[in-house]
Design a protein around this motif. Sequence first.
Motif, PDB file in Angstrom:
ATOM      1  N   LYS A  28      -1.093   1.979  -2.985  1.00 26.42           N
ATOM      2  CA  LYS A  28      -1.334   1.030  -4.278  1.00 26.42           C
ATOM      3  C   LYS A  28      -0.381  -0.185  -4.192  1.00 26.42           C
ATOM      4  O   LYS A  28       0.784  -0.166  -3.588  1.00 26.42           O
ATOM      5  CB  LYS A  28      -1.201   1.912  -5.451  1.00 26.42           C
ATOM      6  CG  LYS A  28      -2.265   3.156  -5.501  1.00 26.42           C
ATOM      7  CD  LYS A  28      -3.500   2.463  -5.823  1.00 26.42           C
ATOM      8  CE  LYS A  28      -4.555   3.684  -6.131  1.00 26.42           C
ATOM      9  NZ  LYS A  28      -4.805   4.734  -4.877  1.00 26.42           N
ATOM     10  N   PRO A  29      -0.680  -1.289  -5.000  1.00 32.57           N
ATOM     11  CA  PRO A  29       0.330  -2.509  -5.150  1.00 32.57           C
ATOM     12  C   PRO A  29       1.714  -1.678  -5.610  1.00 32.57           C
ATOM     13  O   PRO A  29       1.890  -0.988  -6.306  1.00 32.57           O
ATOM     14  CB  PRO A  29      -0.170  -3.097  -6.237  1.00 32.57           C
ATOM     15  CG  PRO A  29      -1.846  -2.869  -6.237  1.00 32.57           C
ATOM     16  CD  PRO A  29      -1.878  -1.563  -6.011  1.00 32.57           C
ATOM     17  N   GLY A  30       2.480  -2.275  -4.715  1.00 32.14           N
ATOM     18  CA  GLY A  30       3.993  -1.887  -5.029  1.00 32.14           C
ATOM     19  C   GLY A  30       4.319  -0.767  -4.056  1.00 32.14           C
ATOM     20  O   GLY A  30       5.784  -0.284  -3.828  1.00 32.14           O
ATOM     21  N   ASP A  31       3.605  -0.078  -3.497  1.00 28.65           N
ATOM     22  CA  ASP A  31       3.942   1.157  -2.479  1.00 28.65           C
ATOM     23  C   ASP A  31       4.284   0.535  -1.082  1.00 28.65           C
ATOM     24  O   ASP A  31       3.881  -0.494  -0.616  1.00 28.65           O
ATOM     25  CB  ASP A  31       2.520   2.081  -2.150  1.00 28.65           C
ATOM     26  CG  ASP A  31       2.253   2.760  -3.472  1.00 28.65           C
ATOM     27  OD1 ASP A  31       2.977   2.807  -4.459  1.00 28.65           O
ATOM     28  OD2 ASP A  31       1.094   3.399  -3.274  1.00 28.65           O
ATOM     29  N   SER A  32       5.455   1.238  -0.621  1.00 26.31           N
ATOM     30  CA  SER A  32       6.088   0.879   0.503  1.00 26.31           C
ATOM     31  C   SER A  32       5.544   1.134   1.597  1.00 26.31           C
ATOM     32  O   SER A  32       4.774   2.068   1.798  1.00 26.31           O
ATOM     33  CB  SER A  32       7.549   1.187   0.894  1.00 26.31           C
ATOM     34  OG  SER A  32       8.410   0.867  -0.420  1.00 26.31           O
ATOM     35  N   LEU A  33       5.186   0.315   2.716  1.00 25.76           N
ATOM     36  CA  LEU A  33       4.831   0.489   4.192  1.00 25.76           C
ATOM     37  C   LEU A  33       6.014   1.217   4.952  1.00 25.76           C
ATOM     38  O   LEU A  33       7.183   1.244   4.500  1.00 25.76           O
ATOM     39  CB  LEU A  33       4.473  -0.696   4.810  1.00 25.76           C
ATOM     40  CG  LEU A  33       3.134  -1.513   3.984  1.00 25.76           C
ATOM     41  CD1 LEU A  33       3.060  -2.959   4.873  1.00 25.76           C
ATOM     42  CD2 LEU A  33       2.130  -0.749   4.070  1.00 25.76           C
ATOM     43  N   PRO A  34       5.571   1.789   6.130  1.00 28.49           N
ATOM     44  CA  PRO A  34       6.586   2.387   6.866  1.00 28.49           C
ATOM     45  C   PRO A  34       7.450   1.323   7.467  1.00 28.49           C
ATOM     46  O   PRO A  34       7.161   0.005   7.275  1.00 28.49           O
ATOM     47  CB  PRO A  34       5.717   2.974   8.122  1.00 28.49           C
ATOM     48  CG  PRO A  34       4.369   3.150   7.517  1.00 28.49           C
ATOM     49  CD  PRO A  34       4.190   1.854   6.329  1.00 28.49           C
ATOM     50  N   SER A  35       8.588   1.777   7.890  1.00 28.97           N
ATOM     51  CA  SER A  35       9.538   0.782   8.535  1.00 28.97           C
ATOM     52  C   SER A  35       9.021   0.122   9.758  1.00 28.97           C
ATOM     53  O   SER A  35       7.669   0.478  10.270  1.00 28.97           O
ATOM     54  CB  SER A  35      11.011   1.132   9.018  1.00 28.97           C
ATOM     55  OG  SER A  35      10.584   2.317  10.013  1.00 28.97           O
ATOM     56  N   GLU A  36       9.607  -0.941  10.068  1.00 26.45           N
ATOM     57  CA  GLU A  36       9.115  -1.971  11.428  1.00 26.45           C
ATOM     58  C   GLU A  36       8.994  -0.997  12.484  1.00 26.45           C
ATOM     59  O   GLU A  36       8.261  -1.125  13.405  1.00 26.45           O
ATOM     60  CB  GLU A  36       9.701  -3.122  11.523  1.00 26.45           C
ATOM     61  CG  GLU A  36       9.941  -4.229  10.516  1.00 26.45           C
ATOM     62  CD  GLU A  36      10.662  -5.357  10.498  1.00 26.45           C
ATOM     63  OE1 GLU A  36      11.680  -5.218  11.836  1.00 26.45           O
ATOM     64  OE2 GLU A  36      10.737  -6.350   9.851  1.00 26.45           O
ATOM     65  N   SER A  37      10.155  -0.088  12.721  1.00 24.46           N
ATOM     66  CA  SER A  37      10.234   0.694  13.892  1.00 24.46           C
ATOM     67  C   SER A  37       8.918   1.844  13.686  1.00 24.46           C
ATOM     68  O   SER A  37       8.339   2.124  14.846  1.00 24.46           O
ATOM     69  CB  SER A  37      11.724   1.367  14.079  1.00 24.46           C
ATOM     70  OG  SER A  37      11.583   2.236  12.840  1.00 24.46           O
ATOM     71  N   ASP A  64       3.612  -7.882   0.324  1.00 26.86           N
ATOM     72  CA  ASP A  64       4.687  -8.566   0.211  1.00 26.86           C
ATOM     73  C   ASP A  64       5.970  -8.430   0.757  1.00 26.86           C
ATOM     74  O   ASP A  64       6.207  -6.948   1.167  1.00 26.86           O
ATOM     75  CB  ASP A  64       5.244  -8.182  -1.383  1.00 26.86           C
ATOM     76  CG  ASP A  64       4.308  -9.370  -2.394  1.00 26.86           C
ATOM     77  OD1 ASP A  64       3.823 -10.319  -2.005  1.00 26.86           O
ATOM     78  OD2 ASP A  64       4.012  -8.619  -3.396  1.00 26.86           O
ATOM     79  N   MET A  65       6.980  -9.227   1.262  1.00 26.71           N
ATOM     80  CA  MET A  65       8.171  -8.925   1.919  1.00 26.71           C
ATOM     81  C   MET A  65       9.386  -9.585   1.448  1.00 26.71           C
ATOM     82  O   MET A  65       9.179 -10.747   0.828  1.00 26.71           O
ATOM     83  CB  MET A  65       7.996  -9.514   3.248  1.00 26.71           C
ATOM     84  CG  MET A  65       6.796  -8.850   3.933  1.00 26.71           C
ATOM     85  SD  MET A  65       6.595  -9.606   5.894  1.00 26.71           S
ATOM     86  CE  MET A  65       8.063  -9.234   6.506  1.00 26.71           C
ATOM     87  N   ALA A  66      10.222  -8.869   1.181  1.00 20.67           N
ATOM     88  CA  ALA A  66      11.710  -9.360   0.281  1.00 20.67           C
ATOM     89  C   ALA A  66      12.577  -8.886   1.401  1.00 20.67           C
ATOM     90  O   ALA A  66      12.724  -7.861   1.814  1.00 20.67           O
ATOM     91  CB  ALA A  66      11.899  -8.607  -0.884  1.00 20.67           C
ATOM     92  N   ALA A  67      13.698  -9.961   1.619  1.00 24.74           N
ATOM     93  CA  ALA A  67      14.810  -9.640   2.508  1.00 24.74           C
ATOM     94  C   ALA A  67      15.574  -8.084   1.874  1.00 24.74           C
ATOM     95  O   ALA A  67      15.684  -7.834   0.524  1.00 24.74           O
ATOM     96  CB  ALA A  67      15.849 -10.684   2.194  1.00 24.74           C
ATOM     97  N   GLY A  68      15.842  -7.438   2.933  1.00 26.84           N
ATOM     98  CA  GLY A  68      16.661  -6.061   2.688  1.00 26.84           C
ATOM     99  C   GLY A  68      15.662  -5.073   2.116  1.00 26.84           C
ATOM    100  O   GLY A  68      16.166  -3.884   1.873  1.00 26.84           O
ATOM    101  N   LYS A  69      14.558  -5.399   1.969  1.00 28.19           N
ATOM    102  CA  LYS A  69      13.495  -4.310   1.589  1.00 28.19           C
ATOM    103  C   LYS A  69      12.282  -3.794   2.472  1.00 28.19           C
ATOM    104  O   LYS A  69      11.885  -4.795   3.144  1.00 28.19           O
ATOM    105  CB  LYS A  69      12.819  -4.459   0.206  1.00 28.19           C
ATOM    106  CG  LYS A  69      13.984  -4.819  -1.046  1.00 28.19           C
ATOM    107  CD  LYS A  69      13.570  -4.839  -2.483  1.00 28.19           C
ATOM    108  CE  LYS A  69      14.570  -5.230  -3.293  1.00 28.19           C
ATOM    109  NZ  LYS A  69      14.038  -5.485  -4.771  1.00 28.19           N
ATOM    110  N   LYS A  70      11.911  -2.663   2.357  1.00 30.03           N
ATOM    111  CA  LYS A  70      10.556  -2.450   3.104  1.00 30.03           C
ATOM    112  C   LYS A  70       9.371  -3.295   2.720  1.00 30.03           C
ATOM    113  O   LYS A  70       9.311  -3.578   1.324  1.00 30.03           O
ATOM    114  CB  LYS A  70      10.160  -1.091   2.968  1.00 30.03           C
ATOM    115  CG  LYS A  70      11.123   0.019   4.079  1.00 30.03           C
ATOM    116  CD  LYS A  70      10.350   1.310   3.731  1.00 30.03           C
ATOM    117  CE  LYS A  70      11.149   2.357   4.873  1.00 30.03           C
ATOM    118  NZ  LYS A  70      10.644   3.837   4.637  1.00 30.03           N
ATOM    119  N   ALA A  71       8.399  -3.826   3.547  1.00 27.53           N
ATOM    120  CA  ALA A  71       7.160  -4.638   2.969  1.00 27.53           C
ATOM    121  C   ALA A  71       6.507  -3.499   2.081  1.00 27.53           C
ATOM    122  O   ALA A  71       6.539  -2.464   2.238  1.00 27.53           O
ATOM    123  CB  ALA A  71       6.509  -4.873   4.306  1.00 27.53           C
TER     124      ALA A  71
END
Length: 234
Positions: A28-37, A64-71
């Motif tokens: 859902k909106p706001g839920d984090s995606l897995p890390s880049e790795s 959405d992407m923010a510095a220092g946070k997961k997408a």
Amino acid sequence: MNLLNPKVPLSESVSTTILDFIRKHQLKPGDSLPSESEIGDMAGASRTVVREALRSLEARRIIDMAAGKKACVAILDNHALANFIMNGVATKQINVPQIHDVRRTVETRIAHLAALLRTNAQAQAISKHAEIMCDNFNKPEVVMKHDMAFHQELAQATQNPVYSIVMGSLSEVLTMTWPITWRCRTSDEERLASVKVHMEIADAIKQGDPELAVRMITKHFDEDLKPLALSGMV
């Protein structure tokens, strides 16, 4: 290059993997995606390619992407569609009369649904915008602000977010063309008439009369044809 399909860039394949993940896991909106790795491991791609895919999805307002946070999954907005429409106008692939025609069709349905489904608060907000327009008909900057808000409030009153997104995506084009058509209404009588029709639409919405609402918004768009023609945009 994607070895499975040489015609498709690898970053696009990674974007598809991310989209599939969002849908499979019902994020859902706001839920984090897995890390880049982690995404790289899933897609069999380098971190550089993963970042390119993430940037592409961010540009499309899917994440959405923010510095220092997961997408994370983005909230729906009209940004991508607005850019698409403005580019179409700028490159002369679509024109203002075509947009006006689509608006007429869409807003006829919007007026119908708004009259049936609006809340009391929404009906009051729609009326308030129309009243301010009438009280300030000789102040174009005020009229434009509340004209835009009036039509956006109508879209929200349908209780269908797609209408709000569509109408919001047209705001940049309308902001560009509105002053041109306003100047083509050369008398106070014409300008007052153009804002009074909004009051008639608002009254129909408040009364919960969808047929009257459709007639009034049709009248509104019919009356806009003359200033569009005079402006040279037809």
